[in-house]
Design a protein around this motif. Structure first.
Motif, PDB file in Angstrom:
ATOM      1  N   GLN A 160       0.821  -1.201   0.000  1.00  0.00           N
ATOM      2  CA  GLN A 160       0.000   0.000   0.000  1.00  0.00           C
ATOM      3  C   GLN A 160       0.856   1.251   0.000  1.00  0.00           C
ATOM      4  O   GLN A 160       1.919   1.301   0.613  1.00  0.00           O
ATOM      5  N   GLN A 161       0.363   2.250  -0.692  1.00  0.00           N
ATOM      6  CA  GLN A 161       1.074   3.507  -0.831  1.00  0.00           C
ATOM      7  C   GLN A 161       0.102   4.668  -0.686  1.00  0.00           C
ATOM      8  O   GLN A 161      -1.113   4.501  -0.822  1.00  0.00           O
TER       9      GLN A 161
ATOM     10  N   LEU B 131       3.613  -3.651   7.759  1.00  0.00           N
ATOM     11  CA  LEU B 131       3.742  -3.729   6.307  1.00  0.00           C
ATOM     12  C   LEU B 131       4.294  -2.446   5.708  1.00  0.00           C
ATOM     13  O   LEU B 131       4.971  -2.477   4.680  1.00  0.00           O
ATOM     14  N   ALA B 132       3.985  -1.319   6.345  1.00  0.00           N
ATOM     15  CA  ALA B 132       4.454  -0.034   5.814  1.00  0.00           C
ATOM     16  C   ALA B 132       4.324   1.046   6.873  1.00  0.00           C
ATOM     17  O   ALA B 132       3.434   0.990   7.730  1.00  0.00           O
ATOM     18  N   ASP B 133       5.242   2.007   6.820  1.00  0.00           N
ATOM     19  CA  ASP B 133       5.141   3.254   7.573  1.00  0.00           C
ATOM     20  C   ASP B 133       5.125   4.366   6.533  1.00  0.00           C
ATOM     21  O   ASP B 133       6.156   4.672   5.929  1.00  0.00           O
ATOM     22  N   LEU B 134       3.968   4.957   6.326  1.00  0.00           N
ATOM     23  CA  LEU B 134       3.779   5.891   5.224  1.00  0.00           C
ATOM     24  C   LEU B 134       3.707   7.327   5.729  1.00  0.00           C
ATOM     25  O   LEU B 134       2.937   7.631   6.645  1.00  0.00           O
TER      26      LEU B 134
ATOM     27  N   ALA C 196      -8.091   3.507   2.551  1.00  0.00           N
ATOM     28  CA  ALA C 196      -7.979   4.209   3.829  1.00  0.00           C
ATOM     29  C   ALA C 196      -7.781   5.699   3.585  1.00  0.00           C
ATOM     30  O   ALA C 196      -7.076   6.102   2.650  1.00  0.00           O
ATOM     31  N   TYR C 197      -8.403   6.504   4.444  1.00  0.00           N
ATOM     32  CA  TYR C 197      -8.287   7.959   4.357  1.00  0.00           C
ATOM     33  C   TYR C 197      -7.767   8.480   5.696  1.00  0.00           C
ATOM     34  O   TYR C 197      -8.331   8.183   6.749  1.00  0.00           O
TER      35      TYR C 197
ATOM     36  N   ILE D  80      -4.821   6.162   0.975  1.00  0.00           N
ATOM     37  CA  ILE D  80      -3.911   5.019   0.942  1.00  0.00           C
ATOM     38  C   ILE D  80      -4.598   3.859   0.224  1.00  0.00           C
ATOM     39  O   ILE D  80      -5.692   3.444   0.592  1.00  0.00           O
ATOM     40  N   LYS D  81      -3.927   3.340  -0.808  1.00  0.00           N
ATOM     41  CA  LYS D  81      -4.463   2.188  -1.553  1.00  0.00           C
ATOM     42  C   LYS D  81      -3.415   1.086  -1.617  1.00  0.00           C
ATOM     43  O   LYS D  81      -2.228   1.353  -1.572  1.00  0.00           O
TER      44      LYS D  81
END
Length: 350
Positions: free
Chosen positions: A33-34, A298-301, A319-320, A349-350
């Motif tokens: 996800q990004q 999985l990610a820290d954005l 996600a918003y 985030i998708k």
């Protein structure tokens, strides 16, 4: 010859396995996800809801110290553009919840110690009310859509919870003595129990809604638990001071896992569609994505200046994140800070 053939087959097997592993890694990266985009979303924004009736995101905004005001901003879920707004300048909104069956949103107006009911279909303010107390600090909103009841946390020592009738938009009763600094709210599956976070004692309290009393409390597994969501027999809690998400057994209070996220972990959401947990970390400017099965990060954005709230569209799994702007009063003798381009934004985030 036999030896060489065996070696070649072994090498071919190793090569095939390596290629498969590499392809799997690329696929995982492709599906990681990004942050697809971020956009300005109003003034003094704080929280959001996803409206299942029209698919739009509704964001609360309370204005600023220098320019007070208030509104609910209607955001296009694809472009993140503001397509409309509902002015609530007399009672600037902070927290928000929605009854998707009635299409009515409920906002907590902390500055005026009140709650407002707003019809999202026509943008009409239906009512603004309180429980009659002189001192209140209303914060989070949780809606039981089936019973058309709205629960609002009122922060204090001790705290209480307002229970609102969605038919009349009046306070039915108050659940007293819920704990010290009660903030987050979550139902169990049957919606006969209410889980609340108590920041003042680092605990989660379990409230029986029939008796309107606290049944028991147990440790949140971290410091300053702010928000909470429930999924089956699991509770996911953001602990602001310790910068963690803790996973608790909702029946026993056992800490199943403590997951480091980032300083100021505050907003929390769970997506059943993808089995992912989201933590908005106000101090680090990041949103952490966690696997709901393994609890691996999985990610820290990087999403914005101060990620404060996160909501997932249950239909799309998108996600918003609501990013607050940088605060602080001007310091005498020092130049005024420039505009915060990463604050008052919504990230997708998708």
């Amino acid at each position: 010859m036999i030896k060489h053939a065996h070696t070649n087959r072994r090498n071919a097997g190793i090569l095939a396995a390596s290629i498969a592993f590499a392809v799997a890694g690329l696929n995982n990266q492709a599906h990681a996800q990004q942050v697809e985009k971020s956009s300005r979303a109003g003034s003094g924004i704080y929280e959001a809801v996803v409206n299942s009736n029209d698919g739009h995101i509704y964001v609360t905004g309370a204005g600023t110290r220098s320019t007070p005001g208030g509104a609910i901003y209607k955001i296009n879920p694809e472009t993140l553009a503001i397509v409309d707004s509902i002015v609530l300048k007399d009672n600037p909104p902070f927290g928000i919840g929605i009854n998707n069956k009635t299409n009515i949103a409920y906002t907590t107006n902390t500055r005026t110690n009140s709650v407002s009911a707003v019809d999202l279909k026509n943008g009409k303010l239906l009512a603004t009310f309180s429980n009659g107390s002189e001192k209140s600090h209303v914060r989070e909103v949780l809606v039981d859509e089936a019973k058309n009841l709205i629960y609002v946390s009122n922060v204090g020592d001790p705290s209480d919870i307002w229970v609102i009738d969605g038919k009349t938009n009046t306070v039915l009763h108050t659940i007293e003595n819920t704990g010290k600094t009660t903030t987050g709210l979550a139902f169990n599956d049957k919606k006969d129990k209410l889980f609340v976070t108590n920041m003042g004692t680092n605990e989660v309290a379990v409230i029986d809604l029939a008796s309107k009393k606290v049944e028991k409390s147990f440790s949140s597994g971290g410091e300053s638990p702010v928000n909470i969501v429930a999924e089956g027999e699991r509770l996911f809690v953001t602990n602001q001071k310790s910068g963690t998400v803790t996973v608790l057994n909702s029946k026993t209070g056992e800490v199943l896992k403590s997951i480091p996220t980032g300083e100021g972990a505050i907003g929390i959401a769970y997506d059943k569609k993808t089995n992912k947990i989201y933590s908005a970390n106000r101090s680090t400017g990041t949103t952490t994505v966690i696997d709901g099965k393994t609890y691996a990060v999985l990610a820290d954005l990087a999403t914005g200046s101060h990620p404060n709230h996160v909501k997932v569209d249950p239909k799309t799994g998108v996600a918003y994140v609501i990013n607050k702007t940088k605060g602080g009063r001007p310091v005498e003798g020092q130049p005024a800070p420039g505009p915060d381009t990463n604050g008052d934004t919504i990230s997708k985030i998708k």
